[in-house]
Design a protein around this motif. Sequence first.
Motif, PDB file in Angstrom:
ATOM      1  N   VAL A  25     -18.709 -25.391  -5.915  1.00 52.94           N
ATOM      2  CA  VAL A  25     -19.490 -26.349  -6.687  1.00 52.94           C
ATOM      3  C   VAL A  25     -20.812 -26.525  -5.952  1.00 52.94           C
ATOM      4  O   VAL A  25     -20.844 -26.515  -4.728  1.00 52.94           O
ATOM      5  N   GLY A  26     -21.900 -26.704  -6.676  1.00 50.39           N
ATOM      6  CA  GLY A  26     -23.186 -26.984  -6.034  1.00 50.39           C
ATOM      7  C   GLY A  26     -24.088 -25.781  -5.991  1.00 50.39           C
ATOM      8  O   GLY A  26     -23.869 -24.777  -6.655  1.00 50.39           O
ATOM      9  N   HIS A  27     -25.128 -25.899  -5.177  1.00 50.22           N
ATOM     10  CA  HIS A  27     -26.140 -24.851  -5.045  1.00 50.22           C
ATOM     11  C   HIS A  27     -25.898 -24.042  -3.781  1.00 50.22           C
ATOM     12  O   HIS A  27     -25.192 -24.462  -2.881  1.00 50.22           O
ATOM     13  N   ARG A  28     -26.538 -22.897  -3.724  1.00 51.47           N
ATOM     14  CA  ARG A  28     -26.514 -22.015  -2.548  1.00 51.47           C
ATOM     15  C   ARG A  28     -25.088 -21.601  -2.182  1.00 51.47           C
ATOM     16  O   ARG A  28     -24.704 -21.575  -1.035  1.00 51.47           O
ATOM     17  N   VAL A  29     -24.329 -21.288  -3.209  1.00 50.48           N
ATOM     18  CA  VAL A  29     -22.969 -20.793  -3.029  1.00 50.48           C
ATOM     19  C   VAL A  29     -23.003 -19.279  -3.191  1.00 50.48           C
ATOM     20  O   VAL A  29     -24.018 -18.718  -3.603  1.00 50.48           O
ATOM     21  N   PRO A  30     -21.921 -18.570  -2.873  1.00 52.72           N
ATOM     22  CA  PRO A  30     -21.927 -17.118  -3.070  1.00 52.72           C
ATOM     23  C   PRO A  30     -22.397 -16.731  -4.473  1.00 52.72           C
ATOM     24  O   PRO A  30     -22.213 -17.463  -5.444  1.00 52.72           O
ATOM     25  N   LEU A  31     -22.971 -15.565  -4.570  1.00 50.96           N
ATOM     26  CA  LEU A  31     -23.667 -15.132  -5.779  1.00 50.96           C
ATOM     27  C   LEU A  31     -22.732 -14.567  -6.853  1.00 50.96           C
ATOM     28  O   LEU A  31     -22.825 -13.408  -7.235  1.00 50.96           O
ATOM     29  N   TYR A  32     -21.858 -15.419  -7.337  1.00 49.16           N
ATOM     30  CA  TYR A  32     -21.022 -15.039  -8.467  1.00 49.16           C
ATOM     31  C   TYR A  32     -21.883 -15.089  -9.730  1.00 49.16           C
ATOM     32  O   TYR A  32     -22.972 -15.682  -9.746  1.00 49.16           O
ATOM     33  N   GLU A  33     -21.411 -14.478 -10.789  1.00 54.94           N
ATOM     34  CA  GLU A  33     -22.204 -14.334 -12.006  1.00 54.94           C
ATOM     35  C   GLU A  33     -22.733 -15.662 -12.551  1.00 54.94           C
ATOM     36  O   GLU A  33     -23.866 -15.727 -13.005  1.00 54.94           O
ATOM     37  N   GLY A  34     -21.934 -16.715 -12.505  1.00 60.51           N
ATOM     38  CA  GLY A  34     -22.398 -18.007 -13.010  1.00 60.51           C
ATOM     39  C   GLY A  34     -23.596 -18.550 -12.258  1.00 60.51           C
ATOM     40  O   GLY A  34     -24.405 -19.304 -12.806  1.00 60.51           O
ATOM     41  N   GLU A  35     -23.736 -18.167 -11.017  1.00 61.49           N
ATOM     42  CA  GLU A  35     -24.851 -18.625 -10.186  1.00 61.49           C
ATOM     43  C   GLU A  35     -26.115 -17.808 -10.417  1.00 61.49           C
ATOM     44  O   GLU A  35     -27.220 -18.323 -10.311  1.00 61.49           O
ATOM     45  N   GLY A  98     -23.791 -21.172   6.132  1.00 65.52           N
ATOM     46  CA  GLY A  98     -22.380 -20.926   6.402  1.00 65.52           C
ATOM     47  C   GLY A  98     -22.026 -19.454   6.435  1.00 65.52           C
ATOM     48  O   GLY A  98     -21.316 -18.984   7.319  1.00 65.52           O
ATOM     49  N   ILE A  99     -22.530 -18.696   5.448  1.00 65.11           N
ATOM     50  CA  ILE A  99     -22.161 -17.283   5.335  1.00 65.11           C
ATOM     51  C   ILE A  99     -23.285 -16.348   5.773  1.00 65.11           C
ATOM     52  O   ILE A  99     -23.116 -15.134   5.784  1.00 65.11           O
ATOM     53  N   GLY A 100     -24.421 -16.904   6.139  1.00 68.66           N
ATOM     54  CA  GLY A 100     -25.544 -16.087   6.584  1.00 68.66           C
ATOM     55  C   GLY A 100     -26.175 -15.338   5.431  1.00 68.66           C
ATOM     56  O   GLY A 100     -26.205 -15.801   4.295  1.00 68.66           O
ATOM     57  N   GLU A 101     -26.627 -14.131   5.727  1.00 68.06           N
ATOM     58  CA  GLU A 101     -27.269 -13.295   4.712  1.00 68.06           C
ATOM     59  C   GLU A 101     -26.201 -12.795   3.743  1.00 68.06           C
ATOM     60  O   GLU A 101     -25.172 -12.269   4.151  1.00 68.06           O
ATOM     61  N   HIS A 102     -26.464 -12.967   2.475  1.00 69.31           N
ATOM     62  CA  HIS A 102     -25.498 -12.580   1.451  1.00 69.31           C
ATOM     63  C   HIS A 102     -26.240 -11.753   0.409  1.00 69.31           C
ATOM     64  O   HIS A 102     -27.252 -12.191  -0.120  1.00 69.31           O
ATOM     65  N   ARG A 103     -25.756 -10.543   0.158  1.00 71.39           N
ATOM     66  CA  ARG A 103     -26.393  -9.669  -0.827  1.00 71.39           C
ATOM     67  C   ARG A 103     -25.349  -9.114  -1.774  1.00 71.39           C
ATOM     68  O   ARG A 103     -24.200  -8.886  -1.390  1.00 71.39           O
ATOM     69  N   LYS A 111     -19.785  -4.571  -9.247  1.00 69.56           N
ATOM     70  CA  LYS A 111     -20.621  -5.507  -8.490  1.00 69.56           C
ATOM     71  C   LYS A 111     -19.995  -5.639  -7.107  1.00 69.56           C
ATOM     72  O   LYS A 111     -18.806  -5.932  -6.975  1.00 69.56           O
ATOM     73  N   TYR A 112     -20.812  -5.417  -6.085  1.00 72.57           N
ATOM     74  CA  TYR A 112     -20.359  -5.485  -4.697  1.00 72.57           C
ATOM     75  C   TYR A 112     -21.053  -6.650  -4.019  1.00 72.57           C
ATOM     76  O   TYR A 112     -22.262  -6.823  -4.150  1.00 72.57           O
ATOM     77  N   MET A 113     -20.285  -7.456  -3.297  1.00 77.95           N
ATOM     78  CA  MET A 113     -20.811  -8.636  -2.613  1.00 77.95           C
ATOM     79  C   MET A 113     -20.536  -8.496  -1.119  1.00 77.95           C
ATOM     80  O   MET A 113     -19.392  -8.321  -0.717  1.00 77.95           O
ATOM     81  N   ARG A 114     -21.599  -8.588  -0.306  1.00 79.26           N
ATOM     82  CA  ARG A 114     -21.445  -8.481   1.144  1.00 79.26           C
ATOM     83  C   ARG A 114     -22.001  -9.731   1.808  1.00 79.26           C
ATOM     84  O   ARG A 114     -23.064 -10.224   1.431  1.00 79.26           O
ATOM     85  N   TYR A 115     -21.262 -10.222   2.799  1.00 75.45           N
ATOM     86  CA  TYR A 115     -21.619 -11.430   3.528  1.00 75.45           C
ATOM     87  C   TYR A 115     -21.875 -11.091   4.988  1.00 75.45           C
ATOM     88  O   TYR A 115     -21.212 -10.223   5.547  1.00 75.45           O
ATOM     89  N   GLU A 116     -22.794 -11.796   5.610  1.00 78.43           N
ATOM     90  CA  GLU A 116     -23.071 -11.589   7.031  1.00 78.43           C
ATOM     91  C   GLU A 116     -21.918 -12.110   7.886  1.00 78.43           C
ATOM     92  O   GLU A 116     -21.581 -11.525   8.910  1.00 78.43           O
ATOM     93  N   SER A 117     -21.311 -13.214   7.482  1.00 81.20           N
ATOM     94  CA  SER A 117     -20.220 -13.778   8.284  1.00 81.20           C
ATOM     95  C   SER A 117     -19.258 -14.580   7.422  1.00 81.20           C
ATOM     96  O   SER A 117     -19.563 -14.947   6.293  1.00 81.20           O
ATOM     97  N   GLN A 118     -18.099 -14.811   7.950  1.00 81.86           N
ATOM     98  CA  GLN A 118     -17.057 -15.704   7.436  1.00 81.86           C
ATOM     99  C   GLN A 118     -16.319 -15.232   6.189  1.00 81.86           C
ATOM    100  O   GLN A 118     -15.299 -15.796   5.840  1.00 81.86           O
ATOM    101  N   ARG A 119     -16.816 -14.217   5.495  1.00 88.15           N
ATOM    102  CA  ARG A 119     -16.145 -13.769   4.276  1.00 88.15           C
ATOM    103  C   ARG A 119     -16.081 -12.244   4.257  1.00 88.15           C
ATOM    104  O   ARG A 119     -16.999 -11.571   4.689  1.00 88.15           O
ATOM    105  N   ASP A 120     -14.992 -11.715   3.711  1.00 92.19           N
ATOM    106  CA  ASP A 120     -14.860 -10.275   3.540  1.00 92.19           C
ATOM    107  C   ASP A 120     -15.654  -9.829   2.312  1.00 92.19           C
ATOM    108  O   ASP A 120     -15.881 -10.623   1.388  1.00 92.19           O
ATOM    109  N   PRO A 121     -16.035  -8.543   2.264  1.00 95.57           N
ATOM    110  CA  PRO A 121     -16.743  -8.042   1.082  1.00 95.57           C
ATOM    111  C   PRO A 121     -15.888  -8.190  -0.174  1.00 95.57           C
ATOM    112  O   PRO A 121     -14.653  -8.229  -0.104  1.00 95.57           O
ATOM    113  N   GLU A 122     -16.573  -8.260  -1.296  1.00 96.92           N
ATOM    114  CA  GLU A 122     -15.885  -8.378  -2.580  1.00 96.92           C
ATOM    115  C   GLU A 122     -16.423  -7.317  -3.525  1.00 96.92           C
ATOM    116  O   GLU A 122     -17.604  -6.990  -3.497  1.00 96.92           O
TER     117      GLU A 122
END
Length: 187
Positions: A25-35, A98-103, A111-122
């Motif tokens: 919920v909120g802003h600046r969350v992982p880049l899922y389609e709704g965001e 929290g997750i650093g650079e997220h692309r 769709k591939y999601m990569r996080y700098e920290s704390q989360r595995d790729p999706e």
Amino acid sequence: MGIYDSSLIIVTSDHGEIFGKNGFVGHRVPLYEGEIKVPLIIKFPFSEHVGRDKKMISLCDLYPTILSMCGLPIPDNISANTFGDNTSPLVSELYNFGIGEHRIIYWKKYKYMRYESQRDPELYNLKRDPYEQNNLAKKLPMITRKMERLLNDWEKLHKPKYDSSESKETIITQSMAEQLKALGYIQ
């Protein structure tokens, strides 16, 4: 004023909302389609064309597209393209403390999601799973590696144009803090 017909009018948004989907919920969350899917409505000058185009585009490409439509030169120092120029893959990026650079990067139906920290790729197959519920990263390792290579290649071409170590500390006034809270950017 009599300028409507000759005007270029664009309505869009800087981000969407996911309202609890994918557990956020909120802003600046992982880049899922709704965001990242936002409205983009364009009224072209002297055009009677009405329609809908479902191609994915990047709002980064809006600036060079406007320049091109106005017959103005596109600066060499920007890394965006006009709409319809599919020479570069579609990438979105975000920095979150929290997750650093997220692309994210799109390729075909994936769709591939990569996080700098704390989360595995999706990895998601958006044709079969438009709500991003079934992470395929471990189930499709060859596709996951392909997506990682595509993203690495994109990053080599799009180096940052600034040095983040040179950023200066900004002092936030009480008024600024209240405005940021009202917008939901800080708590």
